[in-house]
Design an enzyme around this catalytic site. Structure first.
Site, PDB file in Angstrom:
ATOM      1  N   ASP A  82       0.842  -1.193   0.000  1.00  0.00           N
ATOM      2  CA  ASP A  82       0.000   0.000   0.000  1.00  0.00           C
ATOM      3  C   ASP A  82       0.880   1.247   0.000  1.00  0.00           C
ATOM      4  OD1 ASP A  82      -2.358   1.496   0.181  1.00  0.00           O
ATOM      5  OD2 ASP A  82      -2.332   1.483   2.375  1.00  0.00           O
ATOM      6  N   ASP A 104       2.842   4.665  -5.755  1.00  0.00           N
ATOM      7  CA  ASP A 104       2.184   5.945  -5.512  1.00  0.00           C
ATOM      8  C   ASP A 104       3.076   7.077  -6.017  1.00  0.00           C
ATOM      9  OD1 ASP A 104       1.014   8.233  -4.602  1.00  0.00           O
ATOM     10  OD2 ASP A 104       0.838   7.612  -2.507  1.00  0.00           O
ATOM     11  N   GLU A 134      -1.721   5.652  -8.516  1.00  0.00           N
ATOM     12  CA  GLU A 134      -2.560   6.706  -7.943  1.00  0.00           C
ATOM     13  C   GLU A 134      -2.400   7.985  -8.741  1.00  0.00           C
ATOM     14  OE1 GLU A 134      -2.957   9.307  -3.847  1.00  0.00           O
ATOM     15  OE2 GLU A 134      -2.695   7.133  -3.670  1.00  0.00           O
ATOM     16  N   GLY A 181      -6.718   8.615   7.621  1.00  0.00           N
ATOM     17  CA  GLY A 181      -6.823   8.949   9.042  1.00  0.00           C
ATOM     18  C   GLY A 181      -8.262   9.208   9.460  1.00  0.00           C
ATOM     19  N   SER A 211     -12.256   4.669   5.685  1.00  0.00           N
ATOM     20  CA  SER A 211     -12.732   4.604   7.067  1.00  0.00           C
ATOM     21  C   SER A 211     -13.417   5.925   7.425  1.00  0.00           C
ATOM     22  CB  SER A 211     -11.556   4.371   8.021  1.00  0.00           C
ATOM     23  OG  SER A 211     -10.967   3.109   7.819  1.00  0.00           O
ATOM     24  N   ASN A 230     -10.259   0.606   0.572  1.00  0.00           N
ATOM     25  CA  ASN A 230      -9.207   0.476   1.576  1.00  0.00           C
ATOM     26  C   ASN A 230      -9.712   0.873   2.960  1.00  0.00           C
ATOM     27  OD1 ASN A 230      -7.677   0.008  -0.727  1.00  0.00           O
ATOM     28  ND2 ASN A 230      -5.996   1.328  -0.102  1.00  0.00           N
ATOM     29  N   ILE A 231      -9.426   0.013   3.938  1.00  0.00           N
ATOM     30  CA  ILE A 231      -9.814   0.265   5.321  1.00  0.00           C
ATOM     31  C   ILE A 231      -8.621   0.007   6.236  1.00  0.00           C
ATOM     32  CG2 ILE A 231     -11.290  -0.459   7.247  1.00  0.00           C
ATOM     33  CD1 ILE A 231     -12.903   0.961   5.138  1.00  0.00           C
TER      34      ILE A 231
END
Length: 284
Positions: A82, A104, A134, A181, A211, A230-231
């Site tokens: 990730d 990324d 990304e 976050g 999240s 994504n979590i």
């Protein structure tokens, strides 16, 4: 079961209209929780490790734990890097046995991002490793990756088309209003932008910073083409809050198993909730 490619999981999800959960694996208990939740829901899952998690736990430990989970539980499990911002880190993860990596390059210019993503693809494709890229800057902080709110930049649909055409990358993370976050308020996603991007690029779309995004917004994003969600923060919250409860209720407890065990179960519960929300239950 051997580790599977993320591309394999996402193409099926794209065809059938659901999303696969990508859950960050930060320690042994969370790896176990992700695998147990996937088995209980009969769902495919992506276990992903950030560069920070790799630094904390060690690359060999992360790889070994996830491979053991894949062998133990007969559901499709992928191991994904990730937010790989460092090319050398991407190489190390591929050599270690990751079945998928994210490069990324969102802080680079479009031209530089295309060039670096193609460099990763040239290495990964011949050995069947999936690659996520990304475009646009997702705000917030995830381990060492930090983007100030003033610097967060939504993904331009036309740039997304050019990027995909010039790389052929397998999946694309886009910025449409989420952040890494904990949110200070309710996020509002740019669904019109998401719909336009999906019309222009015919590959699975990835939603980072999920999240704290309301359930109805997640489900709408999936309907519009998001195939990987994504979590991380929600798992950390459930895990740590349960640890705090155990310690507060039992201040003399010194057995880490009696603290981390219930925390693991709390993580299982939240992961199962997310799997159902994404529509991936019984899709293994």
């Amino acid at each position: 079961m051997a580790l599977v490619s993320v591309t394999e999981l996402l193409l099926k999800a794209d065809r059938e209209g659901y999303a696969v959960g990508a859950f960050n694996a930060n320690n042994m208990e969370i790896v176990q929780a992700i695998a147990q939740a996937a088995a209980m829901e009969n769902a495919p899952v992506i276990m992903q490790a950030s560069q920070g998690a790799i630094k904390y736990a060690g690359l060999d430990y992360i790889t070994g734990m996830v491979k053991m989970a894949a062998d133990e539980y007969k559901v499709p499990i992928a191991l994904h890097l990730d937010h790989g911002t460092d090319f050398d880190q991407v190489v190390k993860c591929i050599r270690s046995g990751f079945s998928s990596v994210m490069y990324d390059g969102s802080k680079l210019t479009l031209k530089e991002n295309i060039a670096m993503t193609n460099k990763v693809l040239d290495m990964a494709r011949p050995i069947g490793v999936s690659v996520e890229a990304e475009l646009g800057k997702i705000g917030g902080t995830e381990d060492h990756v930090h983007v100030d709110a003033k610097d967060a930049m939504y993904t331009d649909p036309e740039e997304a088309r050019i990027f995909v055409e010039e790389t052929g990358v397998e999946s694309l993370a886009i910025a449409i209003g989420t952040a890494h976050g904990q949110y200070k308020g309710e996020p509002h996603l740019d669904f019109e932008r998401l719909e336009k991007i999906k019309q222009l690029v015919k590959i699975p779309i990835v939603l980072h910073g999920s999240s704290g995004v309301p359930d109805n917004a997640i489900q709408k994003a999936i309907k519009l083409g998001v195939c990987k969600v994504n979590i991380d923060t929600n798992i950390r919250e459930a895990f740590v809050w349960e640890m705090r409860k155990i310690i507060n209720d039992n201040p003399d407890e010194i057995d880490p198993r009696k603290i981390l065990g219930p925390a693991r179960e709390a993580a299982v519960d939240i992961i199962r909730q997310k799997i159902r929300l994404f529509g991936s239950s019984n899709k293994a």
